[in-house]
Scaffold this motif. Sequence first.
Motif, PDB file in Angstrom:
ATOM      1  N   ARG A  78       4.318 -13.610  -3.360  1.00  0.00           N
ATOM      2  CA  ARG A  78       4.702 -12.189  -3.390  1.00  0.00           C
ATOM      3  C   ARG A  78       4.504 -11.621  -4.790  1.00  0.00           C
ATOM      4  NH1 ARG A  78      10.599 -12.014  -1.994  1.00  0.00           N
ATOM      5  NH2 ARG A  78      10.328  -9.752  -2.074  1.00  0.00           N
ATOM      6  N   ALA A  79       4.893 -12.413  -5.784  1.00  0.00           N
ATOM      7  CA  ALA A  79       4.753 -11.951  -7.167  1.00  0.00           C
ATOM      8  C   ALA A  79       3.289 -11.719  -7.516  1.00  0.00           C
ATOM      9  CB  ALA A  79       5.360 -12.977  -8.130  1.00  0.00           C
ATOM     10  N   GLU A  80       2.420 -12.596  -7.006  1.00  0.00           N
ATOM     11  CA  GLU A  80       0.986 -12.417  -7.287  1.00  0.00           C
ATOM     12  C   GLU A  80       0.465 -11.133  -6.650  1.00  0.00           C
ATOM     13  OE1 GLU A  80      -0.472 -16.207  -5.994  1.00  0.00           O
ATOM     14  OE2 GLU A  80      -0.422 -17.038  -8.032  1.00  0.00           O
ATOM     15  N   ALA A  81       0.978 -10.814  -5.468  1.00  0.00           N
ATOM     16  CA  ALA A  81       0.521  -9.590  -4.793  1.00  0.00           C
ATOM     17  C   ALA A  81       0.939  -8.351  -5.593  1.00  0.00           C
ATOM     18  CB  ALA A  81       1.083  -9.529  -3.377  1.00  0.00           C
ATOM     19  N   VAL A  82       2.157  -8.358  -6.114  1.00  0.00           N
ATOM     20  CA  VAL A  82       2.616  -7.229  -6.935  1.00  0.00           C
ATOM     21  C   VAL A  82       1.815  -7.187  -8.235  1.00  0.00           C
ATOM     22  CG1 VAL A  82       4.567  -6.300  -8.253  1.00  0.00           C
ATOM     23  CG2 VAL A  82       4.929  -7.188  -5.934  1.00  0.00           C
ATOM     24  N   ALA A  83       1.644  -8.368  -8.846  1.00  0.00           N
ATOM     25  CA  ALA A  83       0.944  -8.436 -10.131  1.00  0.00           C
ATOM     26  C   ALA A  83      -0.480  -7.915 -10.016  1.00  0.00           C
ATOM     27  CB  ALA A  83       0.933  -9.877 -10.633  1.00  0.00           C
ATOM     28  N   GLY A  84      -1.105  -8.159  -8.862  1.00  0.00           N
ATOM     29  CA  GLY A  84      -2.489  -7.737  -8.669  1.00  0.00           C
ATOM     30  C   GLY A  84      -2.670  -6.229  -8.738  1.00  0.00           C
ATOM     31  N   ARG A  85      -1.569  -5.493  -8.581  1.00  0.00           N
ATOM     32  CA  ARG A  85      -1.668  -4.036  -8.644  1.00  0.00           C
ATOM     33  C   ARG A  85      -0.819  -3.457  -9.771  1.00  0.00           C
ATOM     34  NH1 ARG A  85      -3.459  -0.807  -4.331  1.00  0.00           N
ATOM     35  NH2 ARG A  85      -4.824  -2.002  -2.983  1.00  0.00           N
ATOM     36  N   THR A  86      -0.533  -4.272 -10.738  1.00  0.00           N
ATOM     37  CA  THR A  86       0.278  -3.816 -11.876  1.00  0.00           C
ATOM     38  C   THR A  86      -0.609  -3.662 -13.106  1.00  0.00           C
ATOM     39  OG1 THR A  86       2.196  -4.958 -10.979  1.00  0.00           O
ATOM     40  CG2 THR A  86       2.282  -4.367 -13.312  1.00  0.00           C
ATOM     41  N   GLY A 112       0.790  -1.223   0.000  1.00  0.00           N
ATOM     42  CA  GLY A 112       0.000   0.000   0.000  1.00  0.00           C
ATOM     43  C   GLY A 112       0.826   1.279   0.000  1.00  0.00           C
ATOM     44  N   GLU A 113       2.132   1.139  -0.149  1.00  0.00           N
ATOM     45  CA  GLU A 113       2.971   2.331  -0.155  1.00  0.00           C
ATOM     46  C   GLU A 113       2.716   3.159  -1.419  1.00  0.00           C
ATOM     47  OE1 GLU A 113       7.606   2.567   0.384  1.00  0.00           O
ATOM     48  OE2 GLU A 113       6.739   0.984   1.637  1.00  0.00           O
ATOM     49  N   TRP A 114       2.482   2.457  -2.519  1.00  0.00           N
ATOM     50  CA  TRP A 114       2.041   3.070  -3.776  1.00  0.00           C
ATOM     51  C   TRP A 114       0.678   2.494  -4.105  1.00  0.00           C
ATOM     52  CZ3 TRP A 114       6.951   0.518  -6.062  1.00  0.00           C
ATOM     53  CH2 TRP A 114       8.104   1.155  -5.531  1.00  0.00           C
ATOM     54  N   ASP A 115      -0.065   3.216  -4.949  1.00  0.00           N
ATOM     55  CA  ASP A 115      -1.402   2.728  -5.300  1.00  0.00           C
ATOM     56  C   ASP A 115      -1.353   1.726  -6.445  1.00  0.00           C
ATOM     57  OD1 ASP A 115      -2.770   4.339  -3.423  1.00  0.00           O
ATOM     58  OD2 ASP A 115      -2.393   6.079  -4.706  1.00  0.00           O
ATOM     59  N   ALA A 116      -0.430   1.939  -7.338  1.00  0.00           N
ATOM     60  CA  ALA A 116      -0.405   1.077  -8.520  1.00  0.00           C
ATOM     61  C   ALA A 116       0.970   1.124  -9.154  1.00  0.00           C
ATOM     62  CB  ALA A 116      -1.449   1.542  -9.538  1.00  0.00           C
ATOM     63  N   VAL A 117       1.286   0.043  -9.871  1.00  0.00           N
ATOM     64  CA  VAL A 117       2.467   0.046 -10.741  1.00  0.00           C
ATOM     65  C   VAL A 117       1.952   0.124 -12.170  1.00  0.00           C
ATOM     66  CG1 VAL A 117       4.432  -1.301 -11.564  1.00  0.00           C
ATOM     67  CG2 VAL A 117       3.840  -1.330  -9.132  1.00  0.00           C
ATOM     68  N   VAL A 118       2.533   1.018 -12.950  1.00  0.00           N
ATOM     69  CA  VAL A 118       2.091   1.129 -14.339  1.00  0.00           C
ATOM     70  C   VAL A 118       3.281   0.940 -15.269  1.00  0.00           C
ATOM     71  CG1 VAL A 118       2.364   3.645 -14.434  1.00  0.00           C
ATOM     72  CG2 VAL A 118       0.765   2.512 -15.998  1.00  0.00           C
TER      73      VAL A 118
END
Lengths: 510, 265, 217
Positions: free
Chosen positions: B102-110, B67-73
Amino acid sequence: MSTTHLGMPAVRDDSHDTGLPTYSPAGQGNLRGATSFPKAAHEKLLDTQLRRNLGKATGIIRGKRAGVVAELDDWEELRLAGSAIKADVMARLPELLEQLEENVTARGGHVHWARDAAEANRIVADLVRATGADEVVKVKSMATQETGLNEALAEQGIAAWETDLAELIVQLGHDAPSHILVPAIHRNRSEIREIFLREMPNVDPALADDPRELAMAARAHLRRKFLTAKVAVSGANFAVADTGTLSVVESEGNGRMCLTLPDTLITLMGVEKLVPTWSDLEVFLQLLPRSSTGERMNPYTSTWTGVTPGDGPQEFHLVLLDNGRSAVLADEDGRAALHCIRCSACLNVCPVYERVGGHAYGSVYPGPIGAVLSPMLTGISGPDDPNASLPYASSLCGACFDACPVRIDIPNLLVQQRAASVESHPRPTAQDLALRAAAVAMSSPGRFAAAEKGLALGRLVAGRKGRISSLPWPLSHWTDSRDVPAPPAETARQWWARTGGNDDEQEGRA
Amino acid sequence: MATCLGDAMFPQAVKGTVKLLRRLGHEVVFPEGQTCCGQMHVNTGYLREAVPLVRHHVDVFEPVAHGEWDAVVAPSGSCTGCVRHQHAMVARRAGDEALAERAEAVAGRTYELSELLVDVLGVTDVGAYYPHRVTYHPTCHSLRMLRVADKPLQLLRAVRGLELVELPDAEVCCGFGGTFAVKNGETSTAMLADKMRNVLGTRAEVCTAGDSSCLMHIGGGLGRLRTGVRTVHLAEILASTEASQTPAAAGSAGGVRDEPAEAQR
Amino acid sequence: MSGAREEVLARLRAARDAGAPRGGVPPVPRDYHRSGSLEPGGREVLDLLVERVEDYRARVLCAGTDDEVAAAVARCLDEAGSRRFVVPADLEQGWRPRIGDRELVEEHPSAPLTVPELDALDAVVTGSSVAIALTGTIVLAGGAPGQGRRALTLVPDHHVCVVRAADVVETVPEALARLDPSVPLTFISGPSATSDIELDRVEGVHGPRRLDVVVVG
């Protein structure tokens, strides 16, 4: 995949009885070509007639398929059901096969098992010989193409007559099939006319190149065979475990002729072509015709269960073929390739297939599904194995997945088979070393930034033109037809470090 | 996520993304530790070799999962596709379930750029001005891996001054396919020829897409033949305004990308 | 041979376990239409059947009574010039056309015709078991009343097939549910056809080149 399942039995590549999953033995059947895909494609891409024939035919069939698929508002639900039924089949394959065997036997049929192509061919040849016949009529069948049955029968002095029009064209043309559904898709009407004039006895020399006239010539040529044949050989589209019912889906009526008129019917079928119950066919009889010929239903579907007194062949043999399928089944992701119902929709939408045709794949299974299924059935023996090149015969565009009626994730399987290809290298290749080095460079920002300094060299090569038109091998494969832009004066990373992303308006305008 | 290709070869797509998002009022962070998502390794079959790249990517972008950033674009459908659909697979195949999760958590906001704009931020008119005749090539991974559908077209239709021309057979692959373009260079070229024929048929002066890689391929062919059509990343068009439209910014006809001539001066 | 059986089954058992999906196999989702929205035998389903059968370039005639069936069958035979025709011995008497200058052959299961005898006939008239409106498909069940054995509807070049309205359903699943897989079934969707030459569809290859359908009721 193989690296993670520690308990997985090793897949064997020899033909000793080990009870372990086993690849199709090398040197048997038609699952492996002689040259790598890029080499074969090089020749095919130069054939302008082939490009025209394929482009036209695949364009027509794509349009037909899209039309009839759009008619069904439950198409996606049918795909999901088809996929799940096949996943269930794979999870219970040995049990379902035993059930099938029991039901076929109970209805007067005989069931045979073949470890590999050579054994299947031997079983069929022995069965034919036992009838005293020296010829058979054949329904188009991928399984018999896979095993090379016709050649094996010829060695035994048995003539095999292909009765599907496209297979007949291929057989008369001393050619090889290039498509799962339309084996002569690489031929146009005038080429077919020439083949008929040259090879068909008693053909009218005034034969025109009109498809109707050509089809009628084939009818006349084959009718006597149908009416007198004693033995037929077929494949099967589906086998129903809980009833022992077999099914052939076709268009011309040659299938009905073969399944009905001879005294003896021999059906060769890959072990994966099962569905558990009769009602499961309700899914596949909708998915298959719309995906393959682009029709709501194909003209004829025949089903039969063992032997029916007074109707059709009174002797029925079913040959169940492994030939590498056990090896595919042993792969958790890869077993989805066994879900394939041979509709060929993935071929018709594949931009690679459309440009090179089926022969470039070497195997009888071309196109996207063939590019995964063939190496999975044979295993990959090393970097020089022609089948090692097949998983790379795709741009991973994903059109095949969207078209697949049983939702096989072919792009993922292609990637997995690429990994299998890479991991088959006994010693690192130049490509291996390059990509390993790249992985090292790219997994650290410091090393990556350092590597980016090499871009200055690119700018030097590009010079004042701002583009690079020639690079050394293997990158020459790129610059043969495409320029490369000169690298920018500043990478994005450098730009951010310099400006914090704030001065994009001034930058580049200076 | 600048992507390795965007960083090294096509920084203007990265700059366009930053400029656009700032103009829309968002804070943009450029994690300087980022390198490459590993797509080339994954798609060439180097799944073991890709594991450290996946791990590095997850290390760098994990703040989004906290939650430090809202999204990765990323201005790339295929890099986003690799993160979303392949990273966890690569980790699992190597037996690293923790990394996979961990990768799935990042991917979910990419997100790919058009997804972020239309789905997450809910904008289609980004206030851009781009007075050119443009055709849009939907790249395979944005179309069939991410299912961005017509989001990029919605964005382009709202650009002032932009004349959008439909590309025939748009959904057919351009023939890039990563190392496919080299390993099967001739087949790739045959596919490119058909794509170029369709692009030229539109009489557009600009061919745009959401992936610098496909644009490098299409543009490399268009440039080689001196067709007078250039390739420009979607992010650059959306970043463009009246203020940034100078005669020089109209770009070279080399077809490779928008600004190489200026960047050299 | 039994060696091969045991070996193949052993390989497949090992493979089944080695490649078992970690998450197990989910139940089969059957969210597709397992029945149609049109009532079997109703007007709408019959209209749809007629439209779809005609799409395959088969001829469709509608009849209300047995006499009209007989007249329609006669018309189909005459228009095709089919003089010598065969019927299964148990074909509905009321559907048979008046003989006139035609020649009727009845086939009894106890005395099947030879293949050359079948080949010498112009046409065959049969009933049917089920029809699928959505796909324009008619299903014949071997040995069922009025349908004969499979060769009967295969060798003659002209097939006239009578379909009862009550046997017409909308969808494939409804049809399969009505069929008995233990007898040989033939699903017929138009006359035989091929698209093997440049994907150009040609009707009429090895199976009957002419299919006429009479819908009754």
